[in-house]
Design a protein around this motif. Structure first.
Motif, PDB file in Angstrom:
ATOM      1  N   ARG A  42     -68.118  78.538 -40.028  1.00 34.03           N
ATOM      2  CA  ARG A  42     -67.438  77.235 -40.022  1.00 34.03           C
ATOM      3  C   ARG A  42     -68.222  76.333 -39.076  1.00 34.03           C
ATOM      4  NH1 ARG A  42     -63.248  74.831 -36.915  1.00 34.03           N
ATOM      5  NH2 ARG A  42     -62.359  76.739 -36.043  1.00 34.03           N
ATOM      6  N   GLY A  43     -68.354  75.079 -39.432  1.00 25.91           N
ATOM      7  CA  GLY A  43     -68.985  74.119 -38.518  1.00 25.91           C
ATOM      8  C   GLY A  43     -70.323  73.625 -39.024  1.00 25.91           C
ATOM      9  N   ARG A  44     -71.116  73.102 -38.095  1.00 27.73           N
ATOM     10  CA  ARG A  44     -72.329  72.365 -38.465  1.00 27.73           C
ATOM     11  C   ARG A  44     -73.514  73.302 -38.727  1.00 27.73           C
ATOM     12  NH1 ARG A  44     -68.402  70.225 -37.449  1.00 27.73           N
ATOM     13  NH2 ARG A  44     -68.243  70.691 -39.638  1.00 27.73           N
ATOM     14  N   LEU A  45     -74.125  73.114 -39.869  1.00 23.95           N
ATOM     15  CA  LEU A  45     -75.345  73.867 -40.212  1.00 23.95           C
ATOM     16  C   LEU A  45     -76.542  72.921 -40.278  1.00 23.95           C
ATOM     17  CD1 LEU A  45     -74.021  76.235 -43.060  1.00 23.95           C
ATOM     18  CD2 LEU A  45     -74.326  76.750 -40.625  1.00 23.95           C
ATOM     19  N   ASP A  46     -76.373  71.704 -39.792  1.00 29.93           N
ATOM     20  CA  ASP A  46     -77.428  70.692 -39.924  1.00 29.93           C
ATOM     21  C   ASP A  46     -78.240  70.530 -38.641  1.00 29.93           C
ATOM     22  OD1 ASP A  46     -75.580  69.608 -38.269  1.00 29.93           O
ATOM     23  OD2 ASP A  46     -75.170  67.822 -39.470  1.00 29.93           O
ATOM     24  N   GLY A  47     -78.098  71.508 -37.729  1.00 30.29           N
ATOM     25  CA  GLY A  47     -78.883  71.445 -36.489  1.00 30.29           C
ATOM     26  C   GLY A  47     -78.206  70.638 -35.390  1.00 30.29           C
ATOM     27  N   SER A  48     -77.011  70.105 -35.662  1.00 27.47           N
ATOM     28  CA  SER A  48     -76.362  69.266 -34.644  1.00 27.47           C
ATOM     29  C   SER A  48     -75.441  70.068 -33.721  1.00 27.47           C
ATOM     30  CB  SER A  48     -75.574  68.130 -35.308  1.00 27.47           C
ATOM     31  OG  SER A  48     -74.514  68.649 -36.073  1.00 27.47           O
ATOM     32  N   PRO A  58     -63.098  87.910 -40.537  1.00 29.66           N
ATOM     33  CA  PRO A  58     -62.154  86.989 -41.177  1.00 29.66           C
ATOM     34  C   PRO A  58     -60.856  87.696 -41.584  1.00 29.66           C
ATOM     35  CG  PRO A  58     -63.889  87.645 -42.718  1.00 29.66           C
ATOM     36  CD  PRO A  58     -64.213  88.297 -41.413  1.00 29.66           C
ATOM     37  N   ALA A  59     -59.769  86.932 -41.657  1.00 30.27           N
ATOM     38  CA  ALA A  59     -58.491  87.472 -42.132  1.00 30.27           C
ATOM     39  C   ALA A  59     -58.128  86.788 -43.451  1.00 30.27           C
ATOM     40  CB  ALA A  59     -57.422  87.282 -41.063  1.00 30.27           C
ATOM     41  N   GLN A  60     -56.842  86.815 -43.820  1.00 29.64           N
ATOM     42  CA  GLN A  60     -56.489  86.365 -45.176  1.00 29.64           C
ATOM     43  C   GLN A  60     -56.634  84.859 -45.377  1.00 29.64           C
ATOM     44  OE1 GLN A  60     -54.589  87.949 -43.053  1.00 29.64           O
ATOM     45  NE2 GLN A  60     -52.419  87.441 -43.190  1.00 29.64           N
ATOM     46  N   HIS A  61     -56.356  84.061 -44.338  1.00 29.84           N
ATOM     47  CA  HIS A  61     -56.516  82.607 -44.526  1.00 29.84           C
ATOM     48  C   HIS A  61     -57.989  82.252 -44.735  1.00 29.84           C
ATOM     49  CE1 HIS A  61     -52.534  82.890 -42.678  1.00 29.84           C
ATOM     50  NE2 HIS A  61     -52.258  81.871 -43.463  1.00 29.84           N
ATOM     51  N   GLU A  62     -58.840  82.904 -43.955  1.00 25.01           N
ATOM     52  CA  GLU A  62     -60.284  82.685 -44.087  1.00 25.01           C
ATOM     53  C   GLU A  62     -60.758  83.092 -45.487  1.00 25.01           C
ATOM     54  OE1 GLU A  62     -58.915  84.116 -41.354  1.00 25.01           O
ATOM     55  OE2 GLU A  62     -59.525  82.743 -39.765  1.00 25.01           O
ATOM     56  N   THR A  63     -60.151  84.156 -46.006  1.00 24.17           N
ATOM     57  CA  THR A  63     -60.531  84.662 -47.321  1.00 24.17           C
ATOM     58  C   THR A  63     -60.276  83.618 -48.408  1.00 24.17           C
ATOM     59  OG1 THR A  63     -60.009  86.886 -46.589  1.00 24.17           O
ATOM     60  CG2 THR A  63     -60.063  86.544 -48.964  1.00 24.17           C
ATOM     61  N   VAL A  64     -59.184  82.899 -48.256  1.00 23.08           N
ATOM     62  CA  VAL A  64     -58.846  81.881 -49.260  1.00 23.08           C
ATOM     63  C   VAL A  64     -59.705  80.629 -49.067  1.00 23.08           C
ATOM     64  CG1 VAL A  64     -56.988  80.385 -50.128  1.00 23.08           C
ATOM     65  CG2 VAL A  64     -56.481  82.747 -49.438  1.00 23.08           C
ATOM     66  N   VAL A  65     -59.842  80.213 -47.823  1.00 25.12           N
ATOM     67  CA  VAL A  65     -60.481  78.930 -47.513  1.00 25.12           C
ATOM     68  C   VAL A  65     -62.014  79.019 -47.538  1.00 25.12           C
ATOM     69  CG1 VAL A  65     -60.783  77.381 -45.525  1.00 25.12           C
ATOM     70  CG2 VAL A  65     -58.501  78.013 -46.234  1.00 25.12           C
ATOM     71  N   ARG A  66     -62.543  80.233 -47.367  1.00 26.94           N
ATOM     72  CA  ARG A  66     -63.992  80.491 -47.321  1.00 26.94           C
ATOM     73  C   ARG A  66     -64.674  79.832 -46.119  1.00 26.94           C
ATOM     74  NH1 ARG A  66     -63.343  84.779 -50.151  1.00 26.94           N
ATOM     75  NH2 ARG A  66     -65.588  85.111 -50.063  1.00 26.94           N
ATOM     76  N   ARG A  67     -63.936  79.693 -45.045  1.00 28.85           N
ATOM     77  CA  ARG A  67     -64.493  79.311 -43.754  1.00 28.85           C
ATOM     78  C   ARG A  67     -63.808  80.195 -42.716  1.00 28.85           C
ATOM     79  NH1 ARG A  67     -67.344  77.312 -46.800  1.00 28.85           N
ATOM     80  NH2 ARG A  67     -68.163  75.199 -46.924  1.00 28.85           N
ATOM     81  N   ILE A  68     -64.484  80.428 -41.569  1.00 27.22           N
ATOM     82  CA  ILE A  68     -63.917  81.379 -40.608  1.00 27.22           C
ATOM     83  C   ILE A  68     -63.139  80.681 -39.499  1.00 27.22           C
ATOM     84  CG2 ILE A  68     -65.728  83.065 -41.120  1.00 27.22           C
ATOM     85  CD1 ILE A  68     -66.840  82.433 -38.255  1.00 27.22           C
ATOM     86  N   VAL A  70     -59.949  79.793 -39.155  1.00 24.82           N
ATOM     87  CA  VAL A  70     -59.217  78.609 -39.624  1.00 24.82           C
ATOM     88  C   VAL A  70     -57.714  78.694 -39.319  1.00 24.82           C
ATOM     89  CG1 VAL A  70     -60.868  78.027 -41.446  1.00 24.82           C
ATOM     90  CG2 VAL A  70     -58.958  79.567 -41.962  1.00 24.82           C
ATOM     91  N   GLY A  71     -57.268  79.784 -38.682  1.00 28.34           N
ATOM     92  CA  GLY A  71     -55.844  79.918 -38.371  1.00 28.34           C
ATOM     93  C   GLY A  71     -55.587  79.712 -36.881  1.00 28.34           C
ATOM     94  N   GLU A  72     -54.590  80.432 -36.369  1.00 23.20           N
ATOM     95  CA  GLU A  72     -54.187  80.251 -34.961  1.00 23.20           C
ATOM     96  C   GLU A  72     -55.352  80.545 -33.997  1.00 23.20           C
ATOM     97  OE1 GLU A  72     -51.746  78.877 -33.550  1.00 23.20           O
ATOM     98  OE2 GLU A  72     -51.947  79.613 -31.493  1.00 23.20           O
ATOM     99  N   ALA A  73     -56.107  81.608 -34.269  1.00 21.59           N
ATOM    100  CA  ALA A  73     -57.241  81.921 -33.379  1.00 21.59           C
ATOM    101  C   ALA A  73     -58.213  80.746 -33.359  1.00 21.59           C
ATOM    102  CB  ALA A  73     -57.944  83.195 -33.845  1.00 21.59           C
ATOM    103  N   GLY A  74     -58.450  80.171 -34.526  1.00 22.96           N
ATOM    104  CA  GLY A  74     -59.372  79.040 -34.630  1.00 22.96           C
ATOM    105  C   GLY A  74     -58.870  77.822 -33.854  1.00 22.96           C
ATOM    106  N   ARG A  75     -57.567  77.567 -33.949  1.00 23.67           N
ATOM    107  CA  ARG A  75     -57.016  76.403 -33.219  1.00 23.67           C
ATOM    108  C   ARG A  75     -57.141  76.595 -31.705  1.00 23.67           C
ATOM    109  NH1 ARG A  75     -54.187  75.349 -37.824  1.00 23.67           N
ATOM    110  NH2 ARG A  75     -52.847  77.159 -37.692  1.00 23.67           N
ATOM    111  N   ARG A  76     -56.949  77.832 -31.277  1.00 22.09           N
ATOM    112  CA  ARG A  76     -57.088  78.103 -29.832  1.00 22.09           C
ATOM    113  C   ARG A  76     -58.535  77.852 -29.377  1.00 22.09           C
ATOM    114  NH1 ARG A  76     -53.173  83.508 -29.118  1.00 22.09           N
ATOM    115  NH2 ARG A  76     -51.321  82.431 -29.877  1.00 22.09           N
ATOM    116  N   PHE A 230     -63.146  67.909 -41.797  1.00 19.32           N
ATOM    117  CA  PHE A 230     -64.571  67.979 -42.146  1.00 19.32           C
ATOM    118  C   PHE A 230     -65.172  69.368 -41.992  1.00 19.32           C
ATOM    119  CE2 PHE A 230     -64.576  65.855 -37.824  1.00 19.32           C
ATOM    120  CZ  PHE A 230     -65.082  66.915 -37.091  1.00 19.32           C
ATOM    121  N   ASP A 231     -64.367  70.345 -41.518  1.00 17.93           N
ATOM    122  CA  ASP A 231     -64.846  71.730 -41.449  1.00 17.93           C
ATOM    123  C   ASP A 231     -64.540  72.512 -42.726  1.00 17.93           C
ATOM    124  OD1 ASP A 231     -65.758  71.362 -38.901  1.00 17.93           O
ATOM    125  OD2 ASP A 231     -64.528  72.917 -37.979  1.00 17.93           O
ATOM    126  N   PHE A 232     -63.766  71.923 -43.639  1.00 20.04           N
ATOM    127  CA  PHE A 232     -63.292  72.667 -44.810  1.00 20.04           C
ATOM    128  C   PHE A 232     -64.019  72.230 -46.078  1.00 20.04           C
ATOM    129  CE2 PHE A 232     -59.962  72.879 -41.670  1.00 20.04           C
ATOM    130  CZ  PHE A 232     -59.507  74.189 -41.773  1.00 20.04           C
TER     131      PHE A 232
END
Ligand code: URA
Length: 271
Positions: A42-48, A58-68, A70-76, A230-232
């Motif tokens: 998840r995040g910038r792959l453009d060198g920035s 990844p867990a189940q939310h990441e599995t659906v969204v295809r980004r890592i 993205v749930g409570e751990a991500g918000r923290r 913009f991360d999704f």
């Protein structure tokens, strides 16, 4: 309304990395939920990106969204980055491409193919010379960074580094006991404060200049931060990135739980 989104894997070396990833020969089906496919970042792959965060798996939310993350751990962690003034210029990868099933054997963690593929991601993210700090969440992430540091590129690279307690360790260590959870959360936030103080001076190009405000003994307002749209990937409904617990592994036994993820549109979205 205009919706920002992450365009995904559009440039090298990420295109090739996403075409040629390790499968169940490297990540055994008995230790990983390989059936749901790899989830890369998840995040910038453009060198920035200025901060590289290494998570675990990844867990189940990441599995659906295809980004890592993205749930409570991500918000923290998003909140932790915000305390360093980094609101956009970050990138996350996990130590493992697939969700862990049970536990990971040392032989698997030390498989040179697994390590080499992950090292290629780290090489790609660090090679631009922009990354100013690396944060590892938990033991597997710390090990991942240490394996990379054993490469010649890793050994020659000097980047501020902090290995911190995994963001959901308080919950996993306290099995819902409230007193234990409060104590584990306090301990984790103290651990994160130590990392913040060591990393803050190293992050020379934050997105926002912000005074460093440390954590208290428990979560305060603003400590957990929304994950930006913009991360999704494009077209994801708002509730998938604004809310939690909409995806659950469901089934009467372990095999059905592996085969099924139930997605439920949260209350309030329709009525
Ligand atoms: N989700 C991830 O992708 N990684 C973690 O470490 C935790 C949750």
């Amino acid at each position: 309304m205009v919706h920002a989104f992450d365009p995904g894997y559009i440039a090298e070396p990420f295109v090739t990395l996403c075409k040629q990833y390790p499968d169940s020969l490297v990540y055994p089906l008995t230790q990983f939920r390989v059936e749901w496919g790899p989830i890369f970042h998840r995040g910038r792959l453009d060198g920035s990106a200025r901060i590289l965060v290494i998570g675990q798996d990844p867990a189940q939310h990441e599995t659906v969204v295809r980004r890592i993350l993205v749930g409570e751990a991500g918000r923290r962690v998003q909140g932790l980055l915000a305390k360093l003034g980094v609101t956009r210029s970050y990138v996350f990868i996990n130590a493992f491409l697939y969700s862990v099933y049970g536990s990971v054997r040392a032989k698997t963690r030390q498989n040179p193919e697994l390590i080499d593929y992950r090292n290629q991601w780290i090489d790609a993210l660090v090679s631009g010379g922009q990354i100013e700090a690396v944060i590892a969440l938990g033991r597997a992430a710390d090990e991942a960074w240490k394996f990379w540091k054993q490469t010649s590129f890793g050994a020659d690279t000097n980047i501020a580094y902090a290995a911190i307690t995994h963001p959901t360790q308080p919950e996993s260590s306290s099995k819902r006991g409230k007193v234990k959870l409060a104590a584990a959360t306090k301990k984790m936030l103290q651990n994160w404060n130590v990392a913040l103080q060591s990393l803050a001076p190293e992050v020379k190009h934050p997105d926002l200049l912000t005074p460093l405000i440390l954590y208290g003994d428990s979560w305060n307002d603003g400590d957990r931060t929304a994950i930006p749209e913009f991360d999704f990937p494009a077209g994801l409904p708002g509730w998938m990135h604004e809310q939690d617990s909409w995806a659950k592994r469901s089934g009467a036994d372990d095999l059905s739980k592996r085969r099924n993820i139930t997605i439920t549109v949260p209350k309030g979205v329709l009525i």
